[in-house]
Design a protein around this motif. Sequence first.
Motif, PDB file in Angstrom:
ATOM      1  N   ASN A 270       0.680  -1.283   0.013  1.00  0.00           N
ATOM      2  CA  ASN A 270       0.051  -0.025  -0.159  1.00  0.00           C
ATOM      3  C   ASN A 270       0.893   1.364   0.222  1.00  0.00           C
ATOM      4  OD1 ASN A 270      -2.628   0.210  -0.041  1.00  0.00           O
ATOM      5  ND2 ASN A 270      -2.915  -1.123   1.341  1.00  0.00           N
ATOM      6  N   CYS A 271       1.897   1.094  -0.764  1.00  0.00           N
ATOM      7  CA  CYS A 271       2.937   2.532  -1.003  1.00  0.00           C
ATOM      8  C   CYS A 271       3.599   2.510  -2.280  1.00  0.00           C
ATOM      9  CB  CYS A 271       3.897   2.504   0.390  1.00  0.00           C
ATOM     10  SG  CYS A 271       5.047   3.745   0.662  1.00  0.00           S
ATOM     11  N   LEU A 272       3.820   3.338  -2.830  1.00  0.00           N
ATOM     12  CA  LEU A 272       4.555   3.628  -3.896  1.00  0.00           C
ATOM     13  C   LEU A 272       5.917   4.134  -3.749  1.00  0.00           C
ATOM     14  CD1 LEU A 272       1.891   5.404  -6.336  1.00  0.00           C
ATOM     15  CD2 LEU A 272       2.446   2.886  -6.235  1.00  0.00           C
ATOM     16  N   LEU A 273       6.914   3.455  -4.436  1.00  0.00           N
ATOM     17  CA  LEU A 273       8.350   4.073  -4.310  1.00  0.00           C
ATOM     18  C   LEU A 273       8.822   5.186  -5.426  1.00  0.00           C
ATOM     19  CD1 LEU A 273       9.772   0.286  -3.371  1.00  0.00           C
ATOM     20  CD2 LEU A 273       9.315   2.188  -1.769  1.00  0.00           C
ATOM     21  N   SER A 274       8.173   5.023  -6.431  1.00  0.00           N
ATOM     22  CA  SER A 274       8.461   5.802  -7.589  1.00  0.00           C
ATOM     23  C   SER A 274       7.273   6.133  -8.274  1.00  0.00           C
ATOM     24  CB  SER A 274       9.643   5.323  -8.136  1.00  0.00           C
ATOM     25  OG  SER A 274       9.216   4.034  -9.135  1.00  0.00           O
ATOM     26  N   ARG A 275       7.622   7.385  -9.180  1.00  0.00           N
ATOM     27  CA  ARG A 275       6.495   7.649 -10.128  1.00  0.00           C
ATOM     28  C   ARG A 275       6.323   6.773 -11.189  1.00  0.00           C
ATOM     29  NH1 ARG A 275       9.070  13.016 -11.698  1.00  0.00           N
ATOM     30  NH2 ARG A 275       7.843  13.389  -9.883  1.00  0.00           N
ATOM     31  N   GLU A 276       7.115   5.670 -11.400  1.00  0.00           N
ATOM     32  CA  GLU A 276       6.973   4.871 -12.543  1.00  0.00           C
ATOM     33  C   GLU A 276       5.934   3.645 -12.141  1.00  0.00           C
ATOM     34  OE1 GLU A 276      10.182   7.210 -13.070  1.00  0.00           O
ATOM     35  OE2 GLU A 276      10.220   5.689 -11.730  1.00  0.00           O
ATOM     36  N   GLU A 277       5.682   3.850 -10.904  1.00  0.00           N
ATOM     37  CA  GLU A 277       4.878   2.720 -10.299  1.00  0.00           C
ATOM     38  C   GLU A 277       3.310   3.291 -10.276  1.00  0.00           C
ATOM     39  OE1 GLU A 277       7.733   0.486  -7.309  1.00  0.00           O
ATOM     40  OE2 GLU A 277       6.258   1.610  -6.521  1.00  0.00           O
ATOM     41  N   LYS A 278       3.057   4.379 -10.843  1.00  0.00           N
ATOM     42  CA  LYS A 278       1.574   4.793 -10.892  1.00  0.00           C
ATOM     43  C   LYS A 278       1.186   5.397 -12.547  1.00  0.00           C
ATOM     44  CE  LYS A 278      -0.973   8.551  -8.710  1.00  0.00           C
ATOM     45  NZ  LYS A 278      -2.067   8.103  -7.791  1.00  0.00           N
ATOM     46  N   LYS A 279       0.211   5.046 -12.718  1.00  0.00           N
ATOM     47  CA  LYS A 279      -0.306   5.867 -13.845  1.00  0.00           C
ATOM     48  C   LYS A 279      -1.700   6.078 -13.620  1.00  0.00           C
ATOM     49  CE  LYS A 279      -1.281   4.266 -18.700  1.00  0.00           C
ATOM     50  NZ  LYS A 279      -1.187   3.049 -19.661  1.00  0.00           N
ATOM     51  N   GLY A 280      -1.975   7.513 -14.122  1.00  0.00           N
ATOM     52  CA  GLY A 280      -3.333   7.961 -13.979  1.00  0.00           C
ATOM     53  C   GLY A 280      -3.549   8.636 -12.555  1.00  0.00           C
ATOM     54  N   GLY A 281      -4.422   9.741 -12.209  1.00  0.00           N
ATOM     55  CA  GLY A 281      -4.755  10.239 -11.098  1.00  0.00           C
ATOM     56  C   GLY A 281      -3.793  11.215 -11.009  1.00  0.00           C
ATOM     57  N   ARG A 282      -3.909  11.511  -9.462  1.00  0.00           N
ATOM     58  CA  ARG A 282      -2.812  12.811  -9.103  1.00  0.00           C
ATOM     59  C   ARG A 282      -1.336  12.195  -9.220  1.00  0.00           C
ATOM     60  NH1 ARG A 282      -5.110  13.726  -3.202  1.00  0.00           N
ATOM     61  NH2 ARG A 282      -7.057  13.055  -3.782  1.00  0.00           N
ATOM     62  N   GLU A 283      -0.682  13.397  -9.551  1.00  0.00           N
ATOM     63  CA  GLU A 283       0.692  12.940  -9.800  1.00  0.00           C
ATOM     64  C   GLU A 283       1.493  12.549  -8.449  1.00  0.00           C
ATOM     65  OE1 GLU A 283       4.663  15.696 -10.675  1.00  0.00           O
ATOM     66  OE2 GLU A 283       2.926  16.082 -11.903  1.00  0.00           O
ATOM     67  N   PHE A 284       2.435  11.488  -8.721  1.00  0.00           N
ATOM     68  CA  PHE A 284       3.032  10.938  -7.588  1.00  0.00           C
ATOM     69  C   PHE A 284       3.775  11.830  -6.908  1.00  0.00           C
ATOM     70  CE2 PHE A 284       7.162   9.476  -5.994  1.00  0.00           C
ATOM     71  CZ  PHE A 284       7.001   8.387  -5.020  1.00  0.00           C
ATOM     72  N   VAL A 285       3.911  11.700  -5.523  1.00  0.00           N
ATOM     73  CA  VAL A 285       4.537  12.544  -4.749  1.00  0.00           C
ATOM     74  C   VAL A 285       5.494  11.899  -3.586  1.00  0.00           C
ATOM     75  CG1 VAL A 285       4.367  14.476  -2.660  1.00  0.00           C
ATOM     76  CG2 VAL A 285       2.596  14.644  -4.608  1.00  0.00           C
ATOM     77  N   TYR A 286       6.602  12.352  -3.569  1.00  0.00           N
ATOM     78  CA  TYR A 286       7.636  11.664  -2.864  1.00  0.00           C
ATOM     79  C   TYR A 286       7.416  11.891  -1.483  1.00  0.00           C
ATOM     80  CZ  TYR A 286      12.058   9.385  -1.258  1.00  0.00           C
ATOM     81  OH  TYR A 286      13.075   8.616  -0.745  1.00  0.00           O
ATOM     82  N   SER A 287       6.335  11.129  -0.701  1.00  0.00           N
ATOM     83  CA  SER A 287       6.047  11.430   0.432  1.00  0.00           C
ATOM     84  C   SER A 287       6.785  10.794   1.639  1.00  0.00           C
ATOM     85  CB  SER A 287       4.535  10.789   0.600  1.00  0.00           C
ATOM     86  OG  SER A 287       4.446   9.340   0.377  1.00  0.00           O
ATOM     87  N   LEU A 288       6.484  10.997   3.008  1.00  0.00           N
ATOM     88  CA  LEU A 288       6.892  10.399   4.350  1.00  0.00           C
ATOM     89  C   LEU A 288       6.768   8.757   4.073  1.00  0.00           C
ATOM     90  CD1 LEU A 288       8.086  10.709   7.146  1.00  0.00           C
ATOM     91  CD2 LEU A 288       5.821  10.838   7.690  1.00  0.00           C
ATOM     92  N   GLY A 289       5.581   8.318   3.533  1.00  0.00           N
ATOM     93  CA  GLY A 289       5.401   6.912   3.623  1.00  0.00           C
ATOM     94  C   GLY A 289       6.422   6.274   2.548  1.00  0.00           C
TER      95      GLY A 289
END
Length: 187
Positions: free
Chosen positions: A88-107
């Motif tokens: 339930n956590c993304l490590l990089s922007r390549e792991e997401k397509k669509g929706g809000r832009e990936f943000v390098y978060s605390l998680g």
Amino acid sequence: MDWDYFLVPAKGLSGGIIVLWKKNMASFKVLESSSQFVVGKLEVLNKGKWKIATLYGSRDTYKRRCLWERLEYHVSKEVPMIVGGDFNCLLSREEKKGGREFVYSLGTKEMKSFITCNDLHEVESIGPMFTWCNNKKGVERILEKLDMCLLNSADMNLSQRMVVRHLARITSDHSPILLNLLVQQDM
């Protein structure tokens, strides 16, 4: 009748973890469990012994922090270990397509720290890259890679090669992931 299992029940429509093993091929002893993980010792006949952590990480960063803390207690450099499931956590922007832009978060930062500090490495995967979908169409569709398997260095040094297969989504918003032990490599 050939299978045994350990179950952490779902709460409502989400969560839940099930660990399955074929009784005539393996044994599994649970060491600790919670709503976010099951950690146990797996012994596969003529294949070896591993410590296995099966995850359903909370979507909440602060609750997921407890997951990293408890798993850290079980990670060992000497014992082969596999950590896998829904992080339930993304490590990089390549792991997401669509929706809000990936943000390098605390998680993301805390998960990367957990992986690095515990010398864990992602298992090679085959099949669809994204393992979760919001099941919407068109511009509202979001795809993410939330599910994976990690190995520690002790496991990577074994003579067996592992690969994760991302299976087709059927009734869930997640693709099941299947960890395969392949034929032994020459040393």
